[in-house]
Design a protein around this motif. Sequence first.
Motif, mmCIF file in Angstrom:
data_model
loop_
_atom_site.group_PDB
_atom_site.id
_atom_site.type_symbol
_atom_site.label_atom_id
_atom_site.label_comp_id
_atom_site.label_asym_id
_atom_site.label_seq_id
_atom_site.Cartn_x
_atom_site.Cartn_y
_atom_site.Cartn_z
ATOM 1 N N VAL A 65 4.873 0.793 -4.256
ATOM 2 C CA VAL A 65 4.835 -0.169 -5.347
ATOM 3 C C VAL A 65 6.186 -0.861 -5.304
ATOM 4 C CG1 VAL A 65 4.923 -0.405 -7.836
ATOM 5 C CG2 VAL A 65 3.184 1.013 -6.796
ATOM 6 N N PHE A 82 0.834 -1.187 0.000
ATOM 7 C CA PHE A 82 0.000 0.000 0.000
ATOM 8 C C PHE A 82 0.880 1.252 0.000
ATOM 9 C CE2 PHE A 82 -2.619 3.182 2.167
ATOM 10 C CZ PHE A 82 -3.805 3.063 1.478
ATOM 11 N N LEU A 83 1.952 1.199 0.790
ATOM 12 C CA LEU A 83 2.878 2.327 0.872
ATOM 13 C C LEU A 83 3.748 2.438 -0.369
ATOM 14 C CD1 LEU A 83 4.300 2.492 4.494
ATOM 15 C CD2 LEU A 83 3.122 4.288 3.230
ATOM 16 N N THR A 131 -11.813 -12.359 -3.968
ATOM 17 C CA THR A 131 -12.092 -11.415 -5.045
ATOM 18 C C THR A 131 -11.828 -12.057 -6.403
ATOM 19 O OG1 THR A 131 -11.387 -9.651 -3.594
ATOM 20 C CG2 THR A 131 -11.558 -9.111 -5.907
ATOM 21 N N GLY A 132 -12.761 -11.868 -7.301
ATOM 22 C CA GLY A 132 -12.589 -12.408 -8.642
ATOM 23 C C GLY A 132 -13.305 -13.725 -8.842
ATOM 24 N N MET A 133 -13.670 -14.374 -7.738
ATOM 25 C CA MET A 133 -14.313 -15.678 -7.848
ATOM 26 C C MET A 133 -15.790 -15.616 -7.458
ATOM 27 S SD MET A 133 -11.453 -17.310 -8.396
ATOM 28 C CE MET A 133 -9.716 -17.264 -7.999
ATOM 29 N N GLU A 154 -1.947 -12.868 -1.228
ATOM 30 C CA GLU A 154 -1.911 -11.435 -0.967
ATOM 31 C C GLU A 154 -3.327 -10.925 -0.694
ATOM 32 O OE1 GLU A 154 0.405 -8.818 -3.475
ATOM 33 O OE2 GLU A 154 1.532 -10.531 -4.209
ATOM 34 N N VAL A 155 -3.424 -9.889 0.119
ATOM 35 C CA VAL A 155 -4.723 -9.287 0.386
ATOM 36 C C VAL A 155 -5.208 -8.610 -0.896
ATOM 37 C CG1 VAL A 155 -5.967 -7.556 1.714
ATOM 38 C CG2 VAL A 155 -4.180 -8.917 2.806
ATOM 39 N N ASN A 156 -6.413 -8.953 -1.314
ATOM 40 C CA ASN A 156 -6.951 -8.380 -2.540
ATOM 41 C C ASN A 156 -7.537 -7.000 -2.301
ATOM 42 O OD1 ASN A 156 -6.554 -9.976 -4.872
ATOM 43 N ND2 ASN A 156 -7.757 -11.569 -3.871
ATOM 44 N N GLU A 157 -7.532 -6.202 -3.377
ATOM 45 C CA GLU A 157 -7.945 -4.806 -3.242
ATOM 46 C C GLU A 157 -9.442 -4.606 -3.359
ATOM 47 O OE1 GLU A 157 -5.565 -5.902 -5.160
ATOM 48 O OE2 GLU A 157 -3.720 -4.973 -4.474
ATOM 49 N N ASP A 190 -2.786 -1.351 -12.187
ATOM 50 C CA ASP A 190 -2.938 -2.595 -11.440
ATOM 51 C C ASP A 190 -4.252 -2.542 -10.671
ATOM 52 O OD1 ASP A 190 -2.406 -0.785 -9.498
ATOM 53 O OD2 ASP A 190 -0.695 -1.806 -8.636
ATOM 54 N N MET A 191 -4.478 -3.542 -9.840
ATOM 55 C CA MET A 191 -5.740 -3.629 -9.111
ATOM 56 C C MET A 191 -5.942 -2.436 -8.178
ATOM 57 S SD MET A 191 -7.114 -6.348 -10.244
ATOM 58 C CE MET A 191 -8.363 -5.475 -10.748
ATOM 59 N N LYS A 192 -4.865 -2.022 -7.489
ATOM 60 C CA LYS A 192 -4.995 -0.894 -6.552
ATOM 61 C C LYS A 192 -5.427 0.361 -7.297
ATOM 62 C CE LYS A 192 -1.802 -2.125 -2.821
ATOM 63 N NZ LYS A 192 -1.245 -3.378 -3.331
#
Lengths: 391, 453
Positions: free
Chosen positions: A37, A34-35, A169-171, A126-129, A53-55
């Motif tokens: 890339v 988050f801080l 996310t995504g599923m 990874e935590v999804n956005e 990207d997703m973020k």
Amino acid sequence: MKALHDIVEKLKPHFEKGGRFEKFYRSFEAFETFLFVQGNVTRRGSHIRDAMDMKRTMVHVVIALVPAMLFGMWNVGAQHDQAIGVETGWFDQFLFGLVRVLPLIVVSYVSGLAVEFLFASIRNHEVNEGFLVTGLLIPLIIPVTTPLWMVAVATVFAVIIGKEVFGGTGMNILNPALLARAFLFFAYPSYLSGEVWIDTTLQEGQQLVDGFSGATPLAMLTLGEVVNLPPPGDMFLGTIPGSIGETSTLAVLLGALILVATGVGSLRIMLSVVLGGLLMGTLFNLLAVNVYMEIPPYYHLIMGGFAFGAVFMATDPVSAAQTGTGKYVYGVLIGVITVLIRVLNPAFPEGMMLAILLMNVFAPLIDHYVVQANIRRRLRRLGRARAPIKT
Amino acid sequence: MSKIVRIKRGLDIPLLGEAEKILQTPPRATEYAVKPTDFHGLFPKMLLEEGSRVMAGTPLFFDKYNEKIIVTSPVSGTYTQLVRGPKRRIMEVRITPDAEDEYLDFGTRPLAEMSPEQITDKLLTSGLWPCIRQRPYSVIAKPGETPRDIFVSAFKTAPLSPDMDFVVNGQEAFFQKGLEALARLTPGDVHLGVDAVNTTSAAFTGAKGVKLHRFRGPHPAGNAGIQIHHIKPINKDEIVWYVEVQDVIQIGRLFEKGIYDASKVVALTGPEVVNPRYYKVNKGARVSSFMQNNIRSKEGVTPRFISGDVLSGEKIGMEGFLGFYDDQVTVIPEGDKPELLGWLIPGLNKFSVSRTFPSFLMPWKKYRLDTNIRSGERPFVITGLYEKVLPMDILPMQLIKAIMIEDIDMMEKLGIFEVAPEDFALCEYVCPSKIEMQTIVRHGLDIMQKEFA
């Protein structure tokens, strides 16, 4: 930047394998990415990658939600003032709303992200956005009077049952934010219908104005009170009771503009939903056997959550139809079914939520037919190539 | 004039460092290498001992599964070293060259007197056969099979790719000869795809014995796969071949002069090159031979050397070797630096196909793009984006998903026989979930080949 990066690097070993907080690695990683890339480079395939990207995608949806959120905060105050018959000025009204809406947003984010982080740790991914958007959507589609614990319960339910059980996310099949609202709607119906749209907490010496009803335009129509309907200008601007973020068609349109201009939201779906709503509205208007049917078709677009749903809910790429042609069918059907539910089903004044959830379920079927059409084209080509050449 | 095929979907990535049209002949490289890894699916069996003398055209190794396919030395000299990778896989066959090339003589019998079988044999023994690749599967063509058609793309659209008009300059006769040799190998046609506006060389527009097709549009319009799809798509059980322009020229030289002359024109490109230019080198040359003193050196910036283009090329080192099929070397900076809130800030030096970066406001700007991946891998979320850069009647996301679950029936139905990894390079580039699609497509093709071959 260097100093900050050094601090992060210094903390990192504690979260890595063998470190004291090993279990929280995924949470740490979420904050780290988050801080910064990360300086990760491509290893296989294309050597360069698009900067999006997703973020970046999700943050643009959040930005697009800001006008609706800010307007919603002000409207909470304005509606309150109207109910008690005082005039405090727009800034005080906004402050009044801010104080009431902010806790809802915070609770939604905290409870949802806690679940997300937990699952990311358990599943070691990874935590999804995705929740960055869901977390703001949920408070915007509920009444301001919803108790905080209810928001937390609904959010946790939506994230676990709506998303994580399918793989994250995504599923997911259903839109998680709408699932949260549907959960509240069916689990605590008294908190999501009736006189819940306006914060009517009274301080000493205050009292509600005579004839105050606090009903939304849709509720009035269901009861046949067409005469009480606010003028279309008010409904478009959003100075009407309703869920926090949904009332202002104007603010939603601003968000739509951001989504379409950046290419994040699907204009195809938005337009199809509007088209479907107008289509059904016009049809009813032509039949016009009761007062609800007589309203101009465009009223449907500016009442209730139609605009908000079309722009922010129907366009969720995961739960919407995924093929180009499929999106048209999906969108038009959402519009049609919304108006159908509104006008013909007295049990549900608002049809947007149910229409989108229903079409979420049908989206894979729509896509199936589009994919089959693609397959058939290929087979026909093969048939032509194999056919004996006429001489 | 034939009608123009307009390719609407696609993307030209504005990368800095296009090669200036100056052709230089650099000093001969100190070492050459043939990399068996350039030929997907080929399992090399060495024919020589280390230390053997070789001439240009001397067989080095053959394919264990198809013994007729041999790969020969691009230069004369001494085969000095076999470089192995993990699991003893043969990575490089290194050759120290002589000062002058000596060529093995393959004879100059006129094409007209030769049967297709004899032409095939000549291509096989000279080591030029691997230049011919096939669809489906995007692997070396099988000798003995008859392709429906043969396709040659006379223009490239990948970022900074060499200008084929410039490359063919002076080689026109060989190119024509090569086309004639190829035409004998198929009962169908040799299809030559040209750019409707930019292709002006008579070698292409005036090529004889071929069907000319004019294309117009952004990358990947220049990919053989896209052209095949728009000219005459591949159906199940059909095989087509495709050959690179410079390989057609080398085939032409074989039939004209009787030798394997592996020289080709290579573009040195990319933002990290001081003077991007064209160089005349042999296949397999050590790239440092023509990059010396031409790479920007800035403290803290590591350059990445790529044999091929940035989308589908192979990562090599400064001391690496030019790939068999490549006519371009690209040098870009590594993006190994973290960036504070990089996903949030406007990012004026970033390029994106989406309009979430200001790059869409500056269509004229060229970028110094690096290798940063931007994010970890995510599941598919965004839809409708891949279709915009894949100009084929194929559903990219559905096909990729079918490959992921290894559903052979579905892969076939969704058109896997028509695609190659390079056709999905742009999908991979734009993917906000950072899914490695070229690797996935290759995996799918491997499964299908195992199943059907």
